[in-house]
Design a protein around this motif. Structure first.
Motif, PDB file in Angstrom:
ATOM      1  N   UNK A 266      43.518  11.683  12.465  1.00  0.00           N
ATOM      2  CA  UNK A 266      44.906  11.456  12.076  1.00  0.00           C
ATOM      3  C   UNK A 266      45.675  12.783  12.036  1.00  0.00           C
ATOM      4  N   UNK A 267      46.916  12.721  12.500  1.00  0.00           N
ATOM      5  CA  UNK A 267      47.876  13.824  12.343  1.00  0.00           C
ATOM      6  C   UNK A 267      47.421  15.148  12.955  1.00  0.00           C
ATOM      7  N   UNK A 268      46.669  15.056  14.054  1.00  0.00           N
ATOM      8  CA  UNK A 268      46.368  16.269  14.818  1.00  0.00           C
ATOM      9  C   UNK A 268      45.207  17.092  14.319  1.00  0.00           C
TER      10      UNK A 268
ATOM     11  N   UNK B 177      44.199  21.259   8.676  1.00  0.00           N
ATOM     12  CA  UNK B 177      45.172  22.311   8.357  1.00  0.00           C
ATOM     13  C   UNK B 177      45.601  22.342   6.896  1.00  0.00           C
ATOM     14  N   UNK B 178      45.164  21.364   6.095  1.00  0.00           N
ATOM     15  CA  UNK B 178      45.503  21.376   4.673  1.00  0.00           C
ATOM     16  C   UNK B 178      46.851  20.758   4.359  1.00  0.00           C
ATOM     17  N   UNK B 179      47.618  20.394   5.395  1.00  0.00           N
ATOM     18  CA  UNK B 179      48.922  19.769   5.111  1.00  0.00           C
ATOM     19  C   UNK B 179      48.798  18.250   5.167  1.00  0.00           C
ATOM     20  N   UNK B 180      48.404  17.703   6.331  1.00  0.00           N
ATOM     21  CA  UNK B 180      48.255  16.252   6.421  1.00  0.00           C
ATOM     22  C   UNK B 180      47.146  15.807   7.382  1.00  0.00           C
ATOM     23  N   UNK B 181      46.376  16.758   7.911  1.00  0.00           N
ATOM     24  CA  UNK B 181      45.252  16.382   8.778  1.00  0.00           C
ATOM     25  C   UNK B 181      44.212  15.596   7.990  1.00  0.00           C
ATOM     26  N   UNK B 182      43.621  14.594   8.620  1.00  0.00           N
ATOM     27  CA  UNK B 182      42.521  13.878   7.978  1.00  0.00           C
ATOM     28  C   UNK B 182      41.786  13.039   9.012  1.00  0.00           C
TER      29      UNK B 182
ATOM     30  N   UNK C 210      41.074  26.379   1.886  1.00  0.00           N
ATOM     31  CA  UNK C 210      42.275  26.207   1.070  1.00  0.00           C
ATOM     32  C   UNK C 210      41.924  26.541  -0.378  1.00  0.00           C
TER      33      UNK C 210
ATOM     34  N   UNK D  73      45.217  15.093  -1.890  1.00  0.00           N
ATOM     35  CA  UNK D  73      45.817  16.305  -1.336  1.00  0.00           C
ATOM     36  C   UNK D  73      44.885  16.895  -0.272  1.00  0.00           C
ATOM     37  N   UNK D  74      45.430  17.168   0.885  1.00  0.00           N
ATOM     38  CA  UNK D  74      44.599  17.335   2.066  1.00  0.00           C
ATOM     39  C   UNK D  74      43.763  18.615   2.076  1.00  0.00           C
TER      40      UNK D  74
END
Lengths: 82, 237
Positions: B46-48, B63-68, B94, B203-204
């Motif tokens: 998901x999300x790159x 990346x800690x923002x929204x990757x999963x 992170x 939280x990613x």
């Protein structure tokens, strides 16, 4: 090294994003702020047209900058031991 | 299941297996990931979320923002009469709050592996917003010879096992359960992966995941040790 750029947008503008232009999978997989009013998208290089066309958007953030923002109370709920 | 250096990776009651180095698990492109257990759970990038093929260990990078990575069919009650376990080889980067994995997304039945939240280096919590817990502070981790952080940019092996009221944590092959503080119920009768099991969900998590496995049993200390030794040279631990 993360070479992506990040922009915070109104959650209501997710409908106006062309998800073939950004890294996120879809509207449904985007992260929302705790109050549900904000989200963000990421892309490599210059802002794609569907992002540029938004009237309400933040400045462009680096990877380190967006992580700092996402660690604030607007985006993350403190865990409680009670 | 593969063996390395004469040590065997546990395979009994394995219900999910992600291995970034196995091309049968991930081809290197696209969003579909193949669960290497015989359950064939639907698993999606998901999300790159990134993937890098490299020797001796390939990795998924978040990346800690929204990757999963979502395992959308690993749902329902997690605990079994034999308990359950989660095993991960990872490199966390992170340094603020992030979840390496989550069972479900509904407070009251969720279960989360939560790094760097408030005063804690690691906070496992379940069935609520944090009150049913195992916590460990950086200073206690450090005073026991493991450094101050689980997300120090180095490769590590982390295993959580549960059965009955017994929860154990193994870090780089060592049982560190006794240095955790526990509170609330230690049973997991209501833990339910409502929505999905996810790796690096909100939280990613930020960093790399090399291997993630879920078992419908509490791995024994010998099984954890064997799995750790099977791969520790590959990960330089």
């Amino acid at each position: 090294m993360n070479d992506k750029n990040y922009v915070i947008i109104d959650a209501s503008d997710l409908d106006n994003i062309d998800f073939s232009e950004v890294v996120e999978t879809s509207k449904d997989t985007c992260v929302l702020s705790l109050d549900g009013t904000k989200s963000f998208v990421k892309y490599i290089g210059e802002a794609p047209s569907s992002v540029s066309a938004l009237n309400s958007k933040s400045e462009e953030y680096s990877h380190d900058q967006i992580l700092e923002i996402l660690d604030t109370d607007e985006w993350i709920e403190p865990t409680s031991t009670s | 299941m593969a063996t390395h250096s004469g040590h065997k990776i546990a395979s009994d009651k394995l219900v999910f297996s992600l291995d970034a180095s196995n091309p049968k698990c991930y081809s290197g492109s696209g969003t579909a990931v193949n669960d290497m257990s015989n359950r064939n759970h639907t698993t999606t990038i998901i999300n790159g979320t990134g993937h890098t093929s490299s020797y001796p260990a390939s990795k998924f990078t978040f990346d800690g923002s929204d990757d999963r990575i979502d395992v959308s069919t690993l749902t329902g009650r997690i605990d079994t009469p034999d308990g359950f376990s989660v095993e991960t080889w990872y490199r966390g980067t992170r340094t603020d709050r992030n979840h390496m994995w989550n069972f479900g997304n509904v407070s009251g039945v969720n279960f989360n592996c939560n790094f760097n939240d408030g005063p804690y280096a690691l906070w496992f919590y379940w069935e609520g917003s944090g009150g049913n817990l195992m916590t460990l502070t950086p200073s206690t981790l450090n005073s026991n010879g493991h450094g101050t952080s689980f997300t120090d940019g180095n490769n590590h092996h982390l295993v959580f096992t549960h059965t009955g009221t017994t929860n154990k944590v193994y870090y780089d092959g060592v049982d560190i359960s006794s240095i955790f503080t526990t509170s609330g119920t230690q049973t997991m009768e209501n833990v339910n992966a409502t929505g999905s099991y996810n790796i690096a969900g909100s939280p990613n998590y930020g960093g790399d995941i090399f291997i993630n496995r879920v078992y419908k049993k509490a791995l024994t200390a010998d099984e954890v040790t064997s799995s750790f030794r099977a791969d520790k040279d590959r990960f330089g631990v």
